[in-house]
Scaffold this active site. Structure first.
Site, PDB file in Angstrom:
ATOM      1  N   GLY A   1      -6.973  -3.594 -12.600  1.00 27.15           N
ATOM      2  CA  GLY A   1      -6.122  -2.597 -13.249  1.00 27.15           C
ATOM      3  C   GLY A   1      -5.237  -2.004 -12.183  1.00 27.15           C
TER       4      GLY A   1
ATOM      5  N   LYS B   1       1.405  -4.718 -13.631  1.00 26.59           N
ATOM      6  CA  LYS B   1       2.858  -4.730 -13.854  1.00 26.59           C
ATOM      7  C   LYS B   1       3.553  -5.777 -12.971  1.00 26.59           C
ATOM      8  CE  LYS B   1       4.524  -1.129 -10.686  1.00 26.59           C
ATOM      9  NZ  LYS B   1       5.265  -1.971  -9.769  1.00 26.59           N
TER      10      LYS B   1
ATOM     11  N   LYS C   1       6.204  -9.429  -1.669  1.00 20.05           N
ATOM     12  CA  LYS C   1       5.347  -8.426  -2.324  1.00 20.05           C
ATOM     13  C   LYS C   1       4.767  -8.978  -3.637  1.00 20.05           C
ATOM     14  CE  LYS C   1       3.398  -4.666  -3.427  1.00 20.05           C
ATOM     15  NZ  LYS C   1       2.186  -4.200  -2.785  1.00 20.05           N
TER      16      LYS C   1
ATOM     17  N   CYS D   1      -0.325  -1.467  -9.809  1.00 24.67           N
ATOM     18  CA  CYS D   1       0.460  -2.569  -9.238  1.00 24.67           C
ATOM     19  C   CYS D   1       0.196  -3.932  -9.874  1.00 24.67           C
ATOM     20  CB  CYS D   1       0.218  -2.641  -7.732  1.00 24.67           C
ATOM     21  SG  CYS D   1       0.875  -1.201  -6.876  1.00 24.67           S
TER      22      CYS D   1
ATOM     23  N   PHE E   1       2.413  -2.455   1.309  1.00 20.76           N
ATOM     24  CA  PHE E   1       1.175  -3.178   1.011  1.00 20.76           C
ATOM     25  C   PHE E   1      -0.058  -2.284   1.060  1.00 20.76           C
ATOM     26  CE2 PHE E   1       4.222  -6.248   2.681  1.00 20.76           C
ATOM     27  CZ  PHE E   1       4.198  -7.215   1.692  1.00 20.76           C
TER      28      PHE E   1
HETATM   29  N1  LIG Z   1       0.511   2.916  -5.701  1.00 23.43           N
HETATM   30  C1  LIG Z   1       0.315   1.872  -4.921  1.00 23.43           C
HETATM   31  O1  LIG Z   1      -0.808   1.564  -4.532  1.00 23.43           O
HETATM   32  C2  LIG Z   1       1.476   1.025  -4.493  1.00 23.43           C
HETATM   33  C3  LIG Z   1       1.310   0.123  -3.430  1.00 23.43           C
HETATM   34  C4  LIG Z   1       2.399  -0.643  -3.018  1.00 23.43           C
HETATM   35  C5  LIG Z   1       3.611  -0.540  -3.671  1.00 23.43           C
HETATM   36  N2  LIG Z   1       3.743   0.331  -4.717  1.00 23.43           N
HETATM   37  C6  LIG Z   1       5.063   0.457  -5.343  1.00 23.43           C
HETATM   38  O2  LIG Z   1       5.679   1.639  -4.842  1.00 23.43           O
HETATM   39  C7  LIG Z   1       6.477   2.253  -5.862  1.00 23.43           C
HETATM   40  C8  LIG Z   1       6.031   3.690  -6.069  1.00 23.43           C
HETATM   41  O3  LIG Z   1       4.702   3.656  -6.551  1.00 23.43           O
HETATM   42  P1  LIG Z   1       3.798   4.974  -6.637  1.00 23.43           P
HETATM   43  O4  LIG Z   1       2.453   4.535  -7.033  1.00 23.43           O
HETATM   44  O5  LIG Z   1       3.985   5.768  -5.402  1.00 23.43           O
HETATM   45  O6  LIG Z   1       4.521   5.731  -7.857  1.00 23.43           O
HETATM   46  P2  LIG Z   1       4.265   7.211  -8.362  1.00 23.43           P
HETATM   47  O7  LIG Z   1       4.519   7.180  -9.805  1.00 23.43           O
HETATM   48  O8  LIG Z   1       2.969   7.740  -7.838  1.00 23.43           O
HETATM   49  O9  LIG Z   1       5.423   8.061  -7.633  1.00 23.43           O
HETATM   50  C9  LIG Z   1       6.774   7.928  -7.924  1.00 23.43           C
HETATM   51  C10 LIG Z   1       7.442   9.278  -7.674  1.00 23.43           C
HETATM   52  O10 LIG Z   1       8.853   9.133  -7.769  1.00 23.43           O
HETATM   53  C11 LIG Z   1       9.384  10.323  -8.330  1.00 23.43           C
HETATM   54  N3  LIG Z   1      10.742  10.085  -8.830  1.00 23.43           N
HETATM   55  C12 LIG Z   1      11.147   9.392  -9.925  1.00 23.43           C
HETATM   56  N4  LIG Z   1      12.489   9.414 -10.013  1.00 23.43           N
HETATM   57  C13 LIG Z   1      12.954  10.107  -8.951  1.00 23.43           C
HETATM   58  C14 LIG Z   1      14.241  10.472  -8.487  1.00 23.43           C
HETATM   59  N5  LIG Z   1      15.351  10.118  -9.127  1.00 23.43           N
HETATM   60  N6  LIG Z   1      14.329  11.201  -7.354  1.00 23.43           N
HETATM   61  C15 LIG Z   1      13.231  11.570  -6.694  1.00 23.43           C
HETATM   62  N7  LIG Z   1      11.979  11.261  -7.083  1.00 23.43           N
HETATM   63  C16 LIG Z   1      11.837  10.541  -8.190  1.00 23.43           C
HETATM   64  C17 LIG Z   1       8.371  10.680  -9.409  1.00 23.43           C
HETATM   65  O11 LIG Z   1       8.484  12.038  -9.811  1.00 23.43           O
HETATM   66  C18 LIG Z   1       7.055  10.365  -8.688  1.00 23.43           C
HETATM   67  O12 LIG Z   1       6.560  11.500  -8.002  1.00 23.43           O
HETATM   68  C19 LIG Z   1       6.346   1.352  -7.082  1.00 23.43           C
HETATM   69  O13 LIG Z   1       7.410   0.437  -7.109  1.00 23.43           O
HETATM   70  C20 LIG Z   1       5.038   0.633  -6.854  1.00 23.43           C
HETATM   71  O14 LIG Z   1       4.976  -0.607  -7.496  1.00 23.43           O
HETATM   72  C21 LIG Z   1       2.718   1.129  -5.126  1.00 23.43           C
END
Ligand SMILES: NC(=O)c1ccc[n+]([C@@H]2O[C@H](COP(=O)([O-])OP(=O)(O)OC[C@H]3O[C@@H](n4cnc5c(N)ncnc54)[C@H](O)[C@@H]3O)[C@@H](O)[C@H]2O)c1
Length: 440
Positions: free
Chosen positions: A263, A269, A210, A266, A155
């Site tokens: 935007g 999508k 979530k 999160c 979160f």
């Molecule tokens: N960004 C936010 O504020 C936020 C908050 C809560 C939840 N989330 C959720 O968390 C998840 C990650 O979001 P994010 O913003 O950190 O994404 P991001 O795109 O910043 O990071 C994802 C990372 O995963 C790596 N990756 C992809 N495939 C891989 C593999 N097979 N092995 C190892 N690494 C791999 C990518 O290279 C990338 O560095 C999503 O599901 C998102 O919805 C994001």
């Protein structure tokens, strides 16, 4: 504890780092070798306040390691977090290819009992899919290693991710195993010194929590934007209405600022994915569908005000943009309203001068790459030279109290379009600045 976090993006890097901060030994794994190489050199690939200092400290104290080698990382781990992206797929549902590919690798490489934690935001039922993929790989190896899959949605908010993670409002863990729940509790215990906010529940409820949280927050934003649009048409002031309703504790002040829409990586999508999840389960999510529809329209409200003021054809006009990131405190431009506004203005022939404290590289390299007629400048006042109006799209602190006399003297015409309702209309109009906001 020994932990592996797979995916070193906004969530993985912050979570891994915060676990390391509590004395755990954490391997952060990513598939992107350039990212890992940078991290090993102390270069942080994203902007998140406080992250750089913390990473350097934890690497130095040998609590935090970066690698592309998942097999090796898993060797000593007890808990493995999956924190890879779940972007919007072509049909609007969450694309699980990265999560499932990680699950497959875990199944191929694990050598001893593991707790696998889904931290990525994933559709309800994904833990079962992850379990099945891992089991399939273990069966292929003829292995009988035990494992648990739990859900632990994240979160944190970009821009305040570290303090959110270090002092969470809650930690939700969905699990069907007492062993895994107990281990997760031990891991998160240091984050709850004053009050226990660990919430154990069943896996599907955790996965749903979530989506429900993000849909609720997006609903507040779209609701207020809709109220603001009605305010404009009936002669009311959305800012005053905001203050009037926020004072009611049942409503509260947060997430009811009228603006250019939500935007980020999160809300867009996740809201879309939730309508898809509902549909796949024979339910038409009417309210959530409307939330998205209102937001899509809202992203263009400020452009429509510009068209109303300057005409349909904007060729010959230059607009100075303050703010590209989807919100302050981050360089993240995923689904940022600025992308939509700028494309609309450029499409109508306008030239753009843009400034953002952190997101210019992201704009140049990805989100506005190839957009013609856009120049980037290094300071907020440089944007104004030769521009016909200022358009504020992200409420960075440095835009809150600017020198309005300077703005007035630098712009060709003293006009501000404020997509974040930052300024006081009456004061600006007294100064002779034409001012347009959302909801008045
Ligand atoms: N960004 C936010 O504020 C936020 C908050 C809560 C939840 N989330 C959720 O968390 C998840 C990650 O979001 P994010 O913003 O950190 O994404 P991001 O795109 O910043 O990071 C994802 C990372 O995963 C790596 N990756 C992809 N495939 C891989 C593999 N097979 N092995 C190892 N690494 C791999 C990518 O290279 C990338 O560095 C999503 O599901 C998102 O919805 C994001």
């Amino acid at each position: 504890m020994n932990i592996t976090v797979i995916g070193s993006g906004y969530v993985g890097l912050v979570s891994g780092n915060c676990f390391a901060e509590m004395g755990n030994r954490v391997n952060c794994v990513d598939i992107d070798p350039i990212k890992i190489e940078k991290l090993n050199k102390g270069i942080i690939p994203i902007f998140e306040p406080g992250l750089e200092t913390m990473v350097i400290r934890n690497v130095k104290s040998k609590n935090l390691f970066f690698t592309t080698d998942l097999k090796e990382a898993l060797q000593n781990s007890e808990i493995v977090f999956i924190a890879v992206g779940t972007p919007m797929g072509d049909d609007g549902s969450a694309d699980l290819q990265y999560v499932l590919s990680v699950a497959k690798s875990i199944g191929q490489f694990m050598q001893k009992r593991l707790i696998i934690v889904n931290k990525s935001t994933v559709p309800i039922g994904t833990a079962d899919k992850v379990k099945a993929v891992i089991q399939e790989e273990l069966d292929l190896r003829g292995s009988t290693i035990e494992f648990d899959v739990v859900s632990n949605p994240e979160f944190l908010k970009e821009g305040s991710a570290i303090s959110d993670f270090m002092n969470p409002d809650r930690v939700v863990v969905g699990s069907d195993s007492d062993y895994a729940t107990e281990k997760m509790k031990q891991l998160y215990n240091p984050f709850f010194r004053d009050q226990d906010r660990f919430m154990a529940m069943d896996i599907r409820s955790a996965e749903m929590t979530k989506y429900a949280a993000n849909a609720m927050l997006a609903t507040k934003i779209s609701f207020m934007n809709e109220i603001a649009n009605i305010c404009e048409r009936v002669g009311a002031d959305a800012n005053q209405v905001r203050i009037g309703i926020g004072s009611d504790q049942r409503i509260g002040y947060s997430f009811i600022y009228p603006g250019v829409g939500y935007g980020g990586s999160c809300f867009p999508k996740d809201v879309k994915a939730l309508t898809k999840i509902a549909k796949e389960n024979s339910y038409e999510a009417q309210l959530i569908t409307a939330v998205e529809k209102v937001n899509d329209a809202q992203k263009l409200v400020i452009a429509q005000k510009i068209v109303k003021r300057f005409g349909e054809d904007l060729s010959g006009f230059t607009f100075g943009i303050w703010g590209l990131a989807f919100k302050p405190g981050t360089d993240d431009m995923r689904e940022a309203p600025s992308i939509y506004v700028i494309n609309e203005l450029v499409h109508r022939g306008a030239k753009i001068k843009a400034y953002d404290p952190k997101a210019i590289d992201q704009a140049k390299e990805h989100y506005l790459k190839g957009v013609k007629n856009i120049t980037y400048v290094d300071s907020k006042y440089d944007v104004l030279k030769d521009s016909n109006a200022l358009v504020l799209l992200t409420e960075w602190k440095e835009f809150r109290l600017p020198d309005f006399e300077k703005i007035k003297s630098l712009l060709k015409i003293a006009i501000i379009f404020d997509g974040r309702n930052q300024f006081n209309k009456l004061n600006l109009e007294k100064m002779g600045i034409e001012y347009y906001m959302i909801g008045k």
